[in-house]
Design a protein around this motif. Sequence first.
Motif, PDB file in Angstrom:
ATOM      1  N   ASP A 222       0.815  -1.203   0.000  1.00 23.73           N
ATOM      2  CA  ASP A 222       0.000   0.000   0.000  1.00 23.73           C
ATOM      3  C   ASP A 222       0.857   1.266   0.000  1.00 23.73           C
ATOM      4  O   ASP A 222       0.385   2.343  -0.370  1.00 23.73           O
ATOM      5  N   LEU A 238      -4.244  -1.040 -11.516  1.00 30.98           N
ATOM      6  CA  LEU A 238      -4.962  -0.875 -10.254  1.00 30.98           C
ATOM      7  C   LEU A 238      -4.403   0.255  -9.395  1.00 30.98           C
ATOM      8  O   LEU A 238      -5.070   0.695  -8.452  1.00 30.98           O
ATOM      9  N   VAL A 243      -8.449   4.351 -10.370  1.00 29.77           N
ATOM     10  CA  VAL A 243      -8.817   3.238  -9.489  1.00 29.77           C
ATOM     11  C   VAL A 243      -8.444   3.523  -8.046  1.00 29.77           C
ATOM     12  O   VAL A 243      -9.192   3.218  -7.118  1.00 29.77           O
ATOM     13  N   ASP A 244      -7.279   4.151  -7.837  1.00 28.73           N
ATOM     14  CA  ASP A 244      -6.755   4.327  -6.489  1.00 28.73           C
ATOM     15  C   ASP A 244      -6.601   5.798  -6.093  1.00 28.73           C
ATOM     16  O   ASP A 244      -5.981   6.101  -5.092  1.00 28.73           O
ATOM     17  N   ALA A 251      -7.342   0.821  -3.971  1.00 34.73           N
ATOM     18  CA  ALA A 251      -6.752  -0.496  -4.214  1.00 34.73           C
ATOM     19  C   ALA A 251      -5.412  -0.600  -3.515  1.00 34.73           C
ATOM     20  O   ALA A 251      -4.739   0.395  -3.254  1.00 34.73           O
ATOM     21  N   ALA A 253      -2.016  -2.972  -4.366  1.00 33.64           N
ATOM     22  CA  ALA A 253      -1.642  -3.809  -5.507  1.00 33.64           C
ATOM     23  C   ALA A 253      -0.143  -4.005  -5.605  1.00 33.64           C
ATOM     24  O   ALA A 253       0.646  -3.240  -5.051  1.00 33.64           O
ATOM     25  N   SER A 269      -0.876  -6.150 -13.164  1.00 30.90           N
ATOM     26  CA  SER A 269      -1.378  -5.384 -12.023  1.00 30.90           C
ATOM     27  C   SER A 269      -2.333  -6.295 -11.259  1.00 30.90           C
ATOM     28  O   SER A 269      -3.339  -6.753 -11.806  1.00 30.90           O
ATOM     29  N   GLY A 271      -4.180  -7.200  -7.253  1.00 33.27           N
ATOM     30  CA  GLY A 271      -4.398  -6.702  -5.900  1.00 33.27           C
ATOM     31  C   GLY A 271      -5.845  -6.797  -5.473  1.00 33.27           C
ATOM     32  O   GLY A 271      -6.648  -7.540  -6.046  1.00 33.27           O
ATOM     33  N   ALA A 272      -6.176  -6.013  -4.441  1.00 31.86           N
ATOM     34  CA  ALA A 272      -7.519  -6.001  -3.865  1.00 31.86           C
ATOM     35  C   ALA A 272      -8.112  -4.611  -4.020  1.00 31.86           C
ATOM     36  O   ALA A 272      -7.442  -3.605  -3.785  1.00 31.86           O
ATOM     37  N   VAL A 273      -9.390  -4.573  -4.406  1.00 26.48           N
ATOM     38  CA  VAL A 273     -10.043  -3.321  -4.791  1.00 26.48           C
ATOM     39  C   VAL A 273     -11.334  -3.130  -4.008  1.00 26.48           C
ATOM     40  O   VAL A 273     -12.071  -4.085  -3.748  1.00 26.48           O
ATOM     41  N   ARG A 277     -11.752  -4.261   0.711  1.00 25.52           N
ATOM     42  CA  ARG A 277     -10.984  -5.069  -0.254  1.00 25.52           C
ATOM     43  C   ARG A 277     -11.817  -6.251  -0.738  1.00 25.52           C
ATOM     44  O   ARG A 277     -11.359  -7.397  -0.769  1.00 25.52           O
ATOM     45  N   THR A 308     -13.049  -2.013 -12.750  1.00 25.01           N
ATOM     46  CA  THR A 308     -13.521  -1.388 -11.518  1.00 25.01           C
ATOM     47  C   THR A 308     -14.911  -0.814 -11.665  1.00 25.01           C
ATOM     48  O   THR A 308     -15.750  -0.919 -10.752  1.00 25.01           O
TER      49      THR A 308
END
Length: 312
Positions: A222, A238, A243-244, A251, A253, A269, A271-273, A277, A308
């Motif tokens: 992060d 991500l 997105v972030d 996210a 990622a 890419s 990760g958790a979104v 999450r 997303t």
Amino acid sequence: MIVIGCALALLFAVPIVAASGLGHARATAGAQQRLAGPIAVAPVAQSAAEPGRGSQSAPAPPASPRREVARAVVAAAEGAAAGTTELAVAVLDRETGELALGARGAEPYYTASLSKVVVAVDILDRRRLEGLAVADPDIALLRRSLGPSDDGAMNTLWSRFDGVGAVGRVSSRLGLSGTAAPRDPSQWGEVSVPAADTVKIWQHILDEMPPADRDLLVSAMDAAPPQAADGFNQAYGLLAPAVDGPGAPGAVAKQGWMCCFSGKYYMHSTGAVGPDRRFVVALLTRVPRAPGWEVSRQELTRIATAATQAMA
């Protein structure tokens, strides 16, 4: 010539070569599956009003989560990819248990820097399960390999903690079906992993590792800066603002980039979104080299943005 991390980096005669990943992949049929059936919502009992009291309405039951979202996210991601892009996508909805794979979701790709996550998971799991000695400087190296994606830090971890053996250990513990060690044990960027296995690795981090280990890995990723240790712009996919950034779902990622097997770039890419999450997303790509890195970054950002938006 292989570009590792930064597009201009060359491979030298060092014990470990940093990379960012891709693969001579074996094509397999895409698949979609569900990990859990429909969630049963228990009816709310309504009791008669007690004597001398006014009747009260029972509280409304919590709304069931929207289903079939993971499938929609996969479709959106694949629909945003150019015809020349080889996209492997897998999406897990952690709230409903739905897992959806794209057409290449089970096909192994070279990991590039995604292998850094595999090694980090192995180190922390072995520390907990086997009493592996892991000193504070090793944790600092782990953080640098995940956040700034420092290839030098990964080189040290790969040598010090048997990185080539980590691939088999993690595959066995997590039940991975398509992940394999590199043919050349010094080339950690050439670990092979399908999108489906990448999602399982993230699920292990978020749902199975102890909170302290989970938070260590998540906080390290992060804290990824827009510019990686080698100077590469890793604010794509991500980690792109769409997105972030402010007002976006958010996210955490890990990115990967590598050149140039078969004249292609490999950009990933994963990760958790979203809130809590909820969605674990793996986007692995092989793209033509000729348009350049920036074009590749922009396309993966379009793919991640489309994915997303389908979560809403």
